[in-house]
Design a protein around this motif. Structure first.
Motif, short mmCIF file in Angstrom:
data_model
loop_
_atom_site.label_atom_id
_atom_site.label_comp_id
_atom_site.label_asym_id
_atom_site.label_seq_id
_atom_site.Cartn_x
_atom_site.Cartn_y
_atom_site.Cartn_z
N ARG A 142 0.89 -1.18 0.00
CA ARG A 142 0.00 0.00 0.00
C ARG A 142 0.92 1.22 0.00
O ARG A 142 1.69 1.41 0.93
CB ARG A 142 -0.92 0.02 1.22
CG ARG A 142 -1.78 1.31 1.22
CD ARG A 142 -2.88 1.30 2.25
NE ARG A 142 -2.37 1.40 3.60
CZ ARG A 142 -3.13 1.23 4.70
NH1 ARG A 142 -4.41 0.94 4.58
NH2 ARG A 142 -2.60 1.32 5.90
N THR A 154 -5.85 3.36 -7.16
CA THR A 154 -5.15 4.64 -6.93
C THR A 154 -5.09 5.42 -8.25
O THR A 154 -5.44 4.90 -9.31
CB THR A 154 -3.69 4.39 -6.47
OG1 THR A 154 -2.97 3.78 -7.57
CG2 THR A 154 -3.62 3.50 -5.26
N THR A 209 -9.36 -0.29 -3.48
CA THR A 209 -9.60 0.92 -4.27
C THR A 209 -8.47 1.09 -5.27
O THR A 209 -7.34 0.67 -5.03
CB THR A 209 -9.67 2.16 -3.35
OG1 THR A 209 -8.55 2.10 -2.44
CG2 THR A 209 -10.94 2.18 -2.53
N ASP A 224 -8.16 1.44 6.07
CA ASP A 224 -8.19 0.01 6.39
C ASP A 224 -7.06 -0.29 7.38
O ASP A 224 -5.92 -0.48 6.99
CB ASP A 224 -8.00 -0.79 5.09
CG ASP A 224 -8.13 -2.29 5.32
OD1 ASP A 224 -7.99 -2.73 6.47
OD2 ASP A 224 -8.37 -3.03 4.34
N SER A 258 -7.64 0.46 1.16
CA SER A 258 -7.87 1.89 1.37
C SER A 258 -7.09 2.39 2.59
O SER A 258 -6.71 1.60 3.46
CB SER A 258 -9.36 2.17 1.55
OG SER A 258 -9.79 1.55 2.75
N ASP A 259 -6.87 3.71 2.64
CA ASP A 259 -6.05 4.30 3.71
C ASP A 259 -6.64 4.06 5.10
O ASP A 259 -5.94 4.01 6.09
CB ASP A 259 -5.89 5.80 3.47
CG ASP A 259 -5.05 6.07 2.24
OD1 ASP A 259 -4.32 5.13 1.81
OD2 ASP A 259 -5.13 7.17 1.69
#
Length: 199
Positions: free
Chosen positions: A80, A105, A103, A116, A113-114
């Motif tokens: 990520r 980018t 998601t 998560d 996702s951020d």
């Protein structure tokens, strides 16, 4: 430094052109070949905790390798990226289907996702045994040309500080991505092995 940077930019442009010229069928053929090489590889077989990138169309396809990681009962981690910085984490996923909840980018890369925060970060746990490395170009000495952000080099530096030590690194490349030599700066970390059709 400036000379190395300029040489990298020129090589990036040449490699991007070379990849654009590669047909989908040829990419698929080489990806299948590399998948079998990986699954038969002793380092892969002995590794329990593996980080692998989610491939974009101009990279060796990693989907089948990922499915095999789960089939073998190994633990799978995927990157990520922080799009605004140079920070990257390797987060654990529970199945290949897990990816459908990710998601996309701005670089067209799927990732958790951020917000998560439930997933294990590899270095917060037992570290990693093996990392599959993406990249634009590689030479036979293990120098890698990334996309210029330094995410993997910075992450490998963090790995070196982990009690389990630096994981084995394997780059997956189309034979068209193998270069005579890749310009390297001091902070660039060499890859242990580059796998491609003729390796």
């Amino acid at each position: 430094m400036a000379a190395v940077r300029a040489a990298k930019q020129a090589l990036r442009a040449a490699l991007q052109q070379r990849l654009r010229a590669l047909g989908a069928a040829e990419k698929q053929r080489q990806s299948r070949l590399l998948t079998s090489k990986v699954i038969a590889h002793p380092k892969y077989q002995e590794s329990k905790r593996i980080a692998i990138y989610l491939s974009t169309p101009d990279e060796i396809q990693t989907e089948e390798i990922m499915k095999d990681i789960f089939k073998q009962g190994k633990e799978c981690f995927i990157p990520r990226y922080d799009p605004l910085g140079t920070h990257m984490d390797m987060l654990k996923i529970s199945s290949a289907e897990d990816i459908s909840s990710f998601t996309l980018t701005s670089w067209n890369i799927l990732q958790p996702s951020d917000d998560d925060s439930t997933r294990e970060e590899a270095l917060a746990g037992g570290g990693l045994d093996l990392i599959f490395m993406p990249g634009l170009g590689f030479d036979k000495k293990g120098n890698r040309l990334g996309r210029g952000k330094g995410y993997y080099d910075i992450y490998l530096e963090r790995c070196m500080k982990h009690p389990s030590g630096k994981p084995h690194t394997i780059a997956l490349a189309f034979k068209e991505q193998i270069c005579e030599s890749v310009p390297a700066a001091e902070h660039d970390i060499q890859i242990d092995e580059v796998l491609y059709e003729d390796s």
